[in-house]
Design a protein around this motif. Structure first.
Motif, PDB file in Angstrom:
ATOM      1  N   LEU A   9      10.877  10.401  -5.243  1.00 36.40           N
ATOM      2  CA  LEU A   9       9.908   9.359  -4.918  1.00 36.40           C
ATOM      3  C   LEU A   9      10.245   8.053  -5.627  1.00 36.40           C
ATOM      4  CD1 LEU A   9       6.527  11.338  -5.000  1.00 36.40           C
ATOM      5  CD2 LEU A   9       7.622  10.322  -2.993  1.00 36.40           C
ATOM      6  N   ALA A  10      10.578   8.143  -6.907  1.00 41.43           N
ATOM      7  CA  ALA A  10      10.920   6.935  -7.663  1.00 41.43           C
ATOM      8  C   ALA A  10      12.214   6.319  -7.149  1.00 41.43           C
ATOM      9  CB  ALA A  10      11.044   7.275  -9.152  1.00 41.43           C
ATOM     10  N   ALA A  11      13.215   7.141  -6.888  1.00 39.28           N
ATOM     11  CA  ALA A  11      14.514   6.621  -6.454  1.00 39.28           C
ATOM     12  C   ALA A  11      14.427   5.929  -5.104  1.00 39.28           C
ATOM     13  CB  ALA A  11      15.533   7.765  -6.407  1.00 39.28           C
ATOM     14  N   LEU A  12      13.609   6.455  -4.199  1.00 40.36           N
ATOM     15  CA  LEU A  12      13.578   5.947  -2.831  1.00 40.36           C
ATOM     16  C   LEU A  12      12.543   4.844  -2.602  1.00 40.36           C
ATOM     17  CD1 LEU A  12      13.914   9.328  -0.888  1.00 40.36           C
ATOM     18  CD2 LEU A  12      15.699   7.608  -1.262  1.00 40.36           C
TER      19      LEU A  12
ATOM     20  N   ARG B 298      11.841   1.688 -11.797  1.00 42.11           N
ATOM     21  CA  ARG B 298      12.391   2.903 -11.176  1.00 42.11           C
ATOM     22  C   ARG B 298      13.057   3.797 -12.217  1.00 42.11           C
ATOM     23  NH1 ARG B 298      16.630   1.320  -7.017  1.00 42.11           N
ATOM     24  NH2 ARG B 298      14.857   1.139  -5.608  1.00 42.11           N
ATOM     25  N   TRP B 299      13.823   3.169 -13.126  1.00 46.54           N
ATOM     26  CA  TRP B 299      14.586   3.951 -14.092  1.00 46.54           C
ATOM     27  C   TRP B 299      13.705   4.511 -15.205  1.00 46.54           C
ATOM     28  CZ3 TRP B 299      18.880   5.272 -12.033  1.00 46.54           C
ATOM     29  CH2 TRP B 299      19.495   4.416 -11.112  1.00 46.54           C
TER      30      TRP B 299
ATOM     31  N   TRP C 117       0.821  -1.216   0.000  1.00 45.34           N
ATOM     32  CA  TRP C 117       0.000   0.000   0.000  1.00 45.34           C
ATOM     33  C   TRP C 117       0.849   1.256   0.000  1.00 45.34           C
ATOM     34  CZ3 TRP C 117      -4.687  -0.472  -1.563  1.00 45.34           C
ATOM     35  CH2 TRP C 117      -5.343  -1.698  -1.393  1.00 45.34           C
ATOM     36  N   LEU C 118       2.050   1.191   0.560  1.00 46.84           N
ATOM     37  CA  LEU C 118       2.972   2.326   0.463  1.00 46.84           C
ATOM     38  C   LEU C 118       3.369   2.557  -0.989  1.00 46.84           C
ATOM     39  CD1 LEU C 118       4.845   4.487   1.633  1.00 46.84           C
ATOM     40  CD2 LEU C 118       6.576   2.682   1.965  1.00 46.84           C
ATOM     41  N   VAL C 119       3.713   1.466  -1.678  1.00 46.53           N
ATOM     42  CA  VAL C 119       4.079   1.572  -3.093  1.00 46.53           C
ATOM     43  C   VAL C 119       2.913   2.126  -3.905  1.00 46.53           C
ATOM     44  CG1 VAL C 119       4.588   0.188  -5.154  1.00 46.53           C
ATOM     45  CG2 VAL C 119       5.872  -0.184  -3.044  1.00 46.53           C
TER      46      VAL C 119
END
Length: 334
Positions: free
Chosen positions: A195-198, A89-90, A23-25
């Motif tokens: 946000l994406a990196a972490l 992510r990338w 749910w965090l994702v």
């Protein structure tokens, strides 16, 4: 799929992959998508100022917004393939940079640079690197409540519609449409990259292989069409859904000003439409987990058709606000 069958699938598959991290994702994906879907809304809100400044008909900047969505759909295929190989992510980080660059390019030139930047930079490699890959990625974090989770993250479009149009309308009035595009492009990059990196780590591994998953589906009494047939029908359904869905979103603000309604009220009407879509999308996701996706789409299609017909019957402000709300409640079921 019946609710009984859906409830039995995790048990048959040997356990659920869902955790709090799932749910965090999903929540992070919702925030990212609210910025991605916001990029074409600048053109929708500033349709008349852009056309007036560039000396073109309104159809040309409207075409730029349409090309962004077309590019996003086409770009999702190769960018999805790339995400499978290098990680979502990338592709999301790359897509964010491209959205920022595309809005900067759009603000720098005339009609044709606006169209090119929206189609290729914002749509094909920008939104294409974010929207579809991110939805596929989030689906792998869920098995029991996948419909609810996908309804949540696909509501990024509606969050964007609630938050951005009124802000864009004020920004265009004060700074002009070019500076508004530049500011939002920079904001999207600054918000999405960290946000994406972490937060976008590798999804959990499936607990069963493809063959055993298919056996679990059969054991649960779930039947399926041939994958190619289902895929073709879904593509056709998506096209037939998005064409009528896009018309009010792209032209509502300009239409309001045509009939004497203030542009700020038109932007608020667009926010209401997409806000209702956000709220009802959670209901449609819950419903699809219980009566199945096909039945949900059929009900949503009927609601969308009724709302589109209602747009033809009114041109007063109260009536348009009412129909916009009803339209938002219906189309999110598809």
């Amino acid at each position: 799929m019946s609710s009984t069958s859906a409830d039995r699938l995790p048990e048959l598959a040997g356990g659920s992959v869902e955790t709090r991290a799932s749910w965090l994702v999903a929540s992070v994906a919702l925030v990212i998508l609210s910025f991605s879907y916001g990029a074409p809304l600048v053109t929708a809100v500033a349709l008349k100022p852009i056309a007036a400044e560039l000396g073109s008909s309104r159809s040309l900047p409207a075409l730029a917004g349409s090309l962004a969505w077309l590019g996003s759909g086409l770009g999702g295929i190769p960018m999805g393939w790339l995400a499978e190989r290098i990680g979502v992510r990338w592709t999301v980080m790359f897509g964010a940079v491209m959205i920022g660059a595309g809005l900067m390019l759009s603000a720098a030139g005339g009609v044709w640079l606006l169209a090119f930047a929206h189609a290729v930079v914002i749509g094909l490699v920008g939104m294409g690197g974010i929207n579809v890959p991110l939805m596929t990625y989030v689906s792998r974090w869920f098995d029991r409540r996948r419909g609810t989770a996908l309804a949540l993250i696909s509501s990024g479009q509606y969050v964007a519609g609630v938050v951005w149009p009124a802000l864009f309308e004020r920004a265009v009035a004060y700074f002009g449409w070019r500076h508004t595009m530049e500011l939002f492009g920079a904001l999207a990059v600054v918000a999405i990259l960290p946000l994406a990196a972490l937060c976008l780590s590798d999804p959990p591994k499936a607990t069963v292989g493809t063959a055993s998953a298919a056996s679990a589906l059969r054991a649960a009494g779930v039947t399926a069409w041939h994958p190619g047939t289902a895929f073709a029908l879904l593509c056709l359904a998506g096209f037939l859904c998005c064409v009528p869905m896009a018309m009010p979103q792209a032209h509502l603000v300009a239409f309001c000003s045509d009939i004497g309604i203030a542009a700020s009220h038109g932007a608020l009407m667009l926010s209401l439409l997409l806000g209702c879509a956000f709220v009802s999308r959670q209901f449609w996701g819950w419903l699809s987990d219980r009566i199945g996706g096909l039945a949900t789409v059929l009900v949503g299609s009927a609601c969308q058709s009724a709302a589109l017909a209602a747009f033809l019957l009114t041109q007063d402000e109260v009536g348009l606000f009412t129909v916009a709300a009803f339209f938002g409640l219906g189309f999110s079921g598809i």
